[in-house]
Design an enzyme around this catalytic site. Structure first.
Site, mmCIF file in Angstrom:
data_model
loop_
_atom_site.group_PDB
_atom_site.id
_atom_site.type_symbol
_atom_site.label_atom_id
_atom_site.label_comp_id
_atom_site.label_asym_id
_atom_site.label_seq_id
_atom_site.Cartn_x
_atom_site.Cartn_y
_atom_site.Cartn_z
ATOM 1 N N LYS A 174 0.870 -1.188 0.000
ATOM 2 C CA LYS A 174 0.000 0.000 0.000
ATOM 3 C C LYS A 174 0.903 1.234 0.000
ATOM 4 O O LYS A 174 1.409 1.642 1.035
ATOM 5 C CB LYS A 174 -0.858 -0.025 1.261
ATOM 6 N N GLU A 249 9.508 2.702 10.638
ATOM 7 C CA GLU A 249 10.617 3.634 10.426
ATOM 8 C C GLU A 249 9.945 4.994 10.302
ATOM 9 O O GLU A 249 9.139 5.210 9.408
ATOM 10 C CB GLU A 249 11.364 3.227 9.155
ATOM 11 N N GLU A 384 9.376 17.433 14.320
ATOM 12 C CA GLU A 384 9.787 17.252 12.930
ATOM 13 C C GLU A 384 8.927 18.153 12.034
ATOM 14 O O GLU A 384 7.697 18.121 12.118
ATOM 15 C CB GLU A 384 9.592 15.793 12.511
HETATM 16 C C1 UN1 Z 1 13.673 8.701 4.499
HETATM 17 O O1 UN1 Z 1 13.672 9.930 4.438
HETATM 18 O O2 UN1 Z 1 12.656 8.089 4.896
HETATM 19 O O3 UN1 Z 1 19.666 8.478 4.094
HETATM 20 C C2 UN1 Z 1 14.792 7.862 4.057
HETATM 21 C C3 UN1 Z 1 18.910 9.096 3.357
HETATM 22 C C4 UN1 Z 1 18.132 8.356 2.297
HETATM 23 C C5 UN1 Z 1 16.952 7.703 2.904
HETATM 24 C C6 UN1 Z 1 16.006 8.598 3.615
HETATM 25 N N1 UN1 Z 1 18.989 7.380 1.662
HETATM 26 O O4 UN1 Z 1 18.751 10.292 3.468
#
Ligand code: UN1
Length: 495
Positions: A174, A249, A384
């Protein structure tokens, strides 16, 4: 304008309700990139059923064979890299070089995981008893529900889909409703590569309905989510209550420390790239710069000068440094956060406004924004923002700087600019983040190592690459003991 469908059990289908939603170009609101199937529960039911139905055959397909399909998919992404990169810019807004980089990450991930098909190794260790052997093997977990964000619309799906598949899981995917066309192109590459039907199913729709229903669906065995803390925490609650594995994450409030002995020009470049790259819309974005008081003024002067020269605009146009933000609600949220920062007493030295000049008039553009004299108690230093807003904070010394960096609820990425090997060693040890950079910005993690954070930045295992990322997230250990002595042997007792 394109009609974007779900992909369920090997067929491209409209949603059961026939409803649709639009995906627009954030640099040019009037441009519709796709008209997309708006799914509901019935569509998720069908996708989960298809994934369950395909599971046994896929799990029993030798992993090197699974890897060959991934290898072909990576080749297809490579062949289409240019058009996919442009699509990313049109659908998500990031500048073209970054769109191409995002696609490259998915290509790399595909080749990398294809190779893992020949290396899904476990351990064999000696038994304490004669005529007995023992080993651990990696086995799939089952049907994975994968929920992905819009900021890396092809790379993050690749972090999840490729490892899930190489480990032998089947998938209901999704993607974010802001980038459904990119997600569809990614799935098409796997379909063209010969993935059997039902192994990967794609369902478009709003997160609140489709994503939450997917996470709690009885036909799903595990969930992997990347997105905001609020949504991730809600999904963790749903999964926890039904004893379901979930990996999340989530956000970050990442910081760069600039020490008095740093190469200041390099640190300024790192702060620009980390703060304004991808318009600040990375979970790894450097939204705080913590600067030693001895170089505080000098850093601000250089940083402001460089940031004020960044060119805002449509990412398809040559020379653009910073693209739009993703959508109206983010646009409004970022501007609200800026107002809060001003009210709290931080000093705005650059930007802080929407940009509506020239070719910015048709999109969600916000000027690169810099606040100085920020303290760690202020909201702009804690929450954030996920936009082009950077807060500069003054620190007395290394210990003070590390304390400031650690004083947030998040713990994804951090960085230190210093020429002193001992300072870098202390920072590496004491910064409370999943990723630490030395003399490099907070962004740009590579897929060969695990990706993820601590505290509010993540829960469960890590993402992306490295054994600890991809394979440990998408497989579990099964332990096998085989006794070929032909008699009853008792461990520990028969020694
Ligand atoms: C994200 O913003 O969810 O290290 C990942 C980095 C990228 C990945 C970011 N390769 O900034």
């Amino acid at each position: 304008m394109e009609r974007i469908k779900n992909y369920i059990d090997g067929k491209w289908v409209d949603s059961k309700s026939g409803e649709t939603f639009r995906s627009n170009n954030p640099a040019n609101k009037g441009e519709v990139v796709g008209v997309v199937a708006r799914s509901g529960r019935e569509d998720v039911d069908q996708a989960a059923k298809a994934a369950q139905g395909a599971y046994d055959a896929w799990r029993l397909t030798p992993a090197p064979r699974r890897g060959e399909i991934l290898f072909r998919a990576a080749g297809i992404l490579l062949r289409n890299k240019e058009s996919l990169g442009r699509l990313e810019t049109r659908e998500m807004g990031k500048i073209l070089s970054e769109g191409l980089g995002d696609v490259q990450e998915a290509i790399d991930m595909g080749y990398y995981m294809a190779g893992e098909g020949r290396r899904l190794s476990g351990e064999t260790v000696p038994s304490e008893l004669p005529d007995k052997d023992m080993k651990s093997v990696r086995v799939p977990i089952g049907v994975f529900g994968l929920i992905t964000p819009w900021n890396f619309p092809i790379a993050i799906p690749s972090w999840k889909v490729f490892p899930a598949l190489i480990c032998g899981n089947t998938v209901v995917f999704k993607p974010s409703s802001d980038t459904p066309v990119c997600a569809t192109r990614f799935v098409e590459a796997l379909v063209e590569a010969g993935l059997p039907k039902g192994v990967l199913n794609l369902v478009h729709g709003p997160g609140g309905e489709v994503g939450e229903y997917l996470a709690s669906h009885p036909g799903v065995d595990a969930v992997s989510f990347t997105g905001s803390f609020d949504t991730g925490k809600r999904l963790e609650g749903i999964c926890g209550a039904i004893h379901r594995m979930i990996v999340t994450e989530m956000g970050g409030k990442n910081a760069i420390i600039v020490m008095d002995d740093a190469n200041l020009d390099l640190a300024v470049e790192g702060a620009l790239w980390g703060g304004f790259g991808t318009t600040g819309q990375r979970c790894t974005a450097a939204s705080r710069i913590v600067v030693h008081r001895k170089v505080y003024r000098k850093f601000i002067e250089k940083f402001k000068r460089r940031a004020s020269r960044l060119k805002l605009g449509d990412g398809l146009q040559k020379g653009t440094d910073v693209g739009p933000v993703i959508n109206e609600s983010q646009f409004n949220k970022i501007l609200r956060e800026v107002e809060i920062g001003k009210k709290e007493g931080a000093k705005l030295i650059l930007g802080g406004k929407a940009c509506q000049k020239g070719n910015c008039s048709e999109g969600y553009f916000i000027e690169p924004t810099v606040f100085v004299n920020v303290t760690s108690e202020m909201r702009i230093a804690r929450e954030e923002i996920f936009g082009p807003v950077v807060s500069v904070i003054e620190a007395d010394n290394l210990e003070d700087a590390i304390r400031i960096v650690n004083r947030t609820a998040y713990g994804l990425s951090s960085a230190i600019y210093t020429q002193d090997i001992n300072s870098s060693a202390v920072a590496e040890r004491d910064l409370e983040t999943g990723i630490v950079y030395i003399n490099a910005s907070t962004i740009g993690a590579e897929i060969q190592l695990p990706f993820g954070g601590i505290k509010h930045s993540g829960y469960g295992r890590k993402e992306a690459g490295g054994r600890g990322g991809a394979l440990d997230t998408y497989s579990r250990w099964k332990v096998i003991y085989r006794d070929f002595s032909g008699r009853l042997q008792k461990a520990q007792i028969d020694k």
